[in-house]
Design a protein around this motif. Sequence first.
Motif, PDB file in Angstrom:
ATOM      1  N   ASP A   1      24.567  20.902 -21.568  1.00  0.00           N
ATOM      2  CA  ASP A   1      23.767  19.814 -22.350  1.00  0.00           C
ATOM      3  C   ASP A   1      22.281  19.876 -22.197  1.00  0.00           C
ATOM      4  O   ASP A   1      21.665  18.979 -23.386  1.00  0.00           O
ATOM      5  N   GLY A   2      21.516  20.831 -21.484  1.00  0.00           N
ATOM      6  CA  GLY A   2      19.964  20.510 -21.333  1.00  0.00           C
ATOM      7  C   GLY A   2      20.000  19.277 -20.652  1.00  0.00           C
ATOM      8  O   GLY A   2      18.708  18.389 -21.003  1.00  0.00           O
ATOM      9  N   GLU A   3      20.341  18.611 -20.632  1.00  0.00           N
ATOM     10  CA  GLU A   3      20.392  16.860 -18.980  1.00  0.00           C
ATOM     11  C   GLU A   3      20.454  17.216 -18.528  1.00  0.00           C
ATOM     12  O   GLU A   3      19.245  16.575 -17.598  1.00  0.00           O
ATOM     13  N   HIS A   4      21.474  17.232 -17.904  1.00  0.00           N
ATOM     14  CA  HIS A   4      22.324  17.483 -16.476  1.00  0.00           C
ATOM     15  C   HIS A   4      22.204  18.519 -16.022  1.00  0.00           C
ATOM     16  O   HIS A   4      23.241  19.439 -16.183  1.00  0.00           O
ATOM     17  N   TRP A   5      21.765  18.185 -14.901  1.00  0.00           N
ATOM     18  CA  TRP A   5      21.807  19.743 -14.179  1.00  0.00           C
ATOM     19  C   TRP A   5      22.911  20.071 -12.457  1.00  0.00           C
ATOM     20  O   TRP A   5      22.621  18.866 -11.644  1.00  0.00           O
ATOM     21  N   PHE A   6      22.929  21.506 -12.514  1.00  0.00           N
ATOM     22  CA  PHE A   6      24.559  21.225 -11.977  1.00  0.00           C
ATOM     23  C   PHE A   6      23.232  22.250 -10.892  1.00  0.00           C
ATOM     24  O   PHE A   6      22.928  22.948 -11.259  1.00  0.00           O
ATOM     25  N   LYS A   7      24.103  22.775  -9.696  1.00  0.00           N
ATOM     26  CA  LYS A   7      23.559  23.656  -8.195  1.00  0.00           C
ATOM     27  C   LYS A   7      24.326  24.925  -8.819  1.00  0.00           C
ATOM     28  O   LYS A   7      25.240  24.657  -8.472  1.00  0.00           O
ATOM     29  N   GLY A   8      23.939  26.079  -8.663  1.00  0.00           N
ATOM     30  CA  GLY A   8      24.533  27.178  -8.265  1.00  0.00           C
ATOM     31  C   GLY A   8      24.432  27.483  -7.019  1.00  0.00           C
ATOM     32  O   GLY A   8      24.070  26.870  -6.693  1.00  0.00           O
ATOM     33  N   ILE A   9      25.277  28.714  -7.025  1.00  0.00           N
ATOM     34  CA  ILE A   9      25.849  29.134  -5.061  1.00  0.00           C
ATOM     35  C   ILE A   9      24.459  30.270  -5.113  1.00  0.00           C
ATOM     36  O   ILE A   9      24.866  31.782  -5.592  1.00  0.00           O
ATOM     37  N   ILE A  10      23.638  30.496  -4.015  1.00  0.00           N
ATOM     38  CA  ILE A  10      23.092  31.581  -3.838  1.00  0.00           C
ATOM     39  C   ILE A  10      23.744  32.110  -3.030  1.00  0.00           C
ATOM     40  O   ILE A  10      24.060  32.199  -1.965  1.00  0.00           O
ATOM     41  N   ALA A  11      24.042  33.735  -3.210  1.00  0.00           N
ATOM     42  CA  ALA A  11      24.945  34.434  -2.494  1.00  0.00           C
ATOM     43  C   ALA A  11      23.966  35.286  -1.192  1.00  0.00           C
ATOM     44  O   ALA A  11      24.603  35.743  -0.218  1.00  0.00           O
ATOM     45  N   LYS A  12      22.769  35.315  -1.549  1.00  0.00           N
ATOM     46  CA  LYS A  12      21.607  36.272  -0.550  1.00  0.00           C
ATOM     47  C   LYS A  12      19.616  36.197  -1.521  1.00  0.00           C
ATOM     48  O   LYS A  12      20.463  35.742  -1.618  1.00  0.00           O
ATOM     49  N   GLY A  13      19.833  35.402  -0.345  1.00  0.00           N
ATOM     50  CA  GLY A  13      18.808  35.146  -0.152  1.00  0.00           C
ATOM     51  C   GLY A  13      18.064  33.927   0.076  1.00  0.00           C
ATOM     52  O   GLY A  13      16.939  33.505  -0.677  1.00  0.00           O
ATOM     53  N   TYR A  14      18.663  32.994   0.486  1.00  0.00           N
ATOM     54  CA  TYR A  14      18.083  31.182   0.411  1.00  0.00           C
ATOM     55  C   TYR A  14      16.319  31.535   1.003  1.00  0.00           C
ATOM     56  O   TYR A  14      16.403  32.602   1.897  1.00  0.00           O
ATOM     57  N   LEU A  15      15.864  31.523   0.664  1.00  0.00           N
ATOM     58  CA  LEU A  15      14.164  30.422   0.647  1.00  0.00           C
ATOM     59  C   LEU A  15      13.413  32.467   0.518  1.00  0.00           C
ATOM     60  O   LEU A  15      12.867  32.715   1.571  1.00  0.00           O
ATOM     61  N   GLY A  16      14.547  33.875   0.249  1.00  0.00           N
ATOM     62  CA  GLY A  16      13.575  34.544   0.473  1.00  0.00           C
ATOM     63  C   GLY A  16      12.839  34.689  -1.179  1.00  0.00           C
ATOM     64  O   GLY A  16      13.116  34.310  -2.173  1.00  0.00           O
ATOM     65  N   ARG A  17      12.225  36.120  -1.127  1.00  0.00           N
ATOM     66  CA  ARG A  17      11.348  36.721  -2.768  1.00  0.00           C
ATOM     67  C   ARG A  17      12.230  37.055  -3.752  1.00  0.00           C
ATOM     68  O   ARG A  17      12.232  36.805  -4.641  1.00  0.00           O
ATOM     69  N   LYS A  18      13.355  37.590  -3.682  1.00  0.00           N
ATOM     70  CA  LYS A  18      14.577  37.730  -3.908  1.00  0.00           C
ATOM     71  C   LYS A  18      15.963  37.538  -3.602  1.00  0.00           C
ATOM     72  O   LYS A  18      16.820  38.044  -2.518  1.00  0.00           O
ATOM     73  N   ALA A  19      16.670  36.585  -4.686  1.00  0.00           N
ATOM     74  CA  ALA A  19      17.592  35.735  -4.680  1.00  0.00           C
ATOM     75  C   ALA A  19      19.353  36.171  -5.465  1.00  0.00           C
ATOM     76  O   ALA A  19      18.471  36.018  -7.122  1.00  0.00           O
TER      77      ALA A  19
END
Length: 225
Positions: A151-169
């Motif tokens: 809705d442009g107002e509420h934000w939800f978290k996605g799932i990082i499958a690979k590359g957490y805190l890396g240059r490419k995730a």
Amino acid sequence: KSPDSSLTLIYNNPPSLKFLNPRPGRGLNHKAQIKWEAIDPDGDEITELKLSYRPEGGIFRNIDIYRGSTSIYDWDVSGLAEGAGYQLKLEASDGTSRAEEIVGFYIDNTLPAIEIEPLANNKFSTSFALKITGTALDNLSGIEFIEYSIDGEHWFKGIIAKGYLGRKASFRINHPFKLTDGKYQVKFRAVDGADNLSAPAVQDIYIDTTPPRIGSYTISKGPFI
């Protein structure tokens, strides 16, 4: 010992210091907020508090903070060179003992980038659950999390499958609820380890599960030409 003698205990524990932000090894950007905790275990008043920083291989430079009772300082780091190896040092004294705490951090003022795999078909006549995959890029502090908004107002978290805190995730979005009829402009953004927000990627979705209905009409009596 005589009955009138007494024993006096002198406590000399140094203040306890802890950085709340930045977290160790994380980044700061633009106008950052430095947070810390300074507690004296003996209950003594902390009479001196000093904050300083240094770039990698440099000397510590004083940051002029407001002492008061605050433990938050707004620090504009936009003029500092980007990179790792920075350190913050917090020093405190209760008049008798001194303590210091040092934390390492990045300077990262560059926004991350995000790309999604667009839906092959974005028009649906049956119930629909949002599922999207994609990649996010960041050259310095790394990708910390992915957000999406319906809705442009509420934000939800996605799932990082690979590359957490890396240059490419790589990431995936599995919205837990089916979307109802309507037009949606779903936005996706990446957040790096210095809290920089990427420009949003957008996916338009159209859902219409209501079948068409035949309307009624009246044929008037002639004359017909």
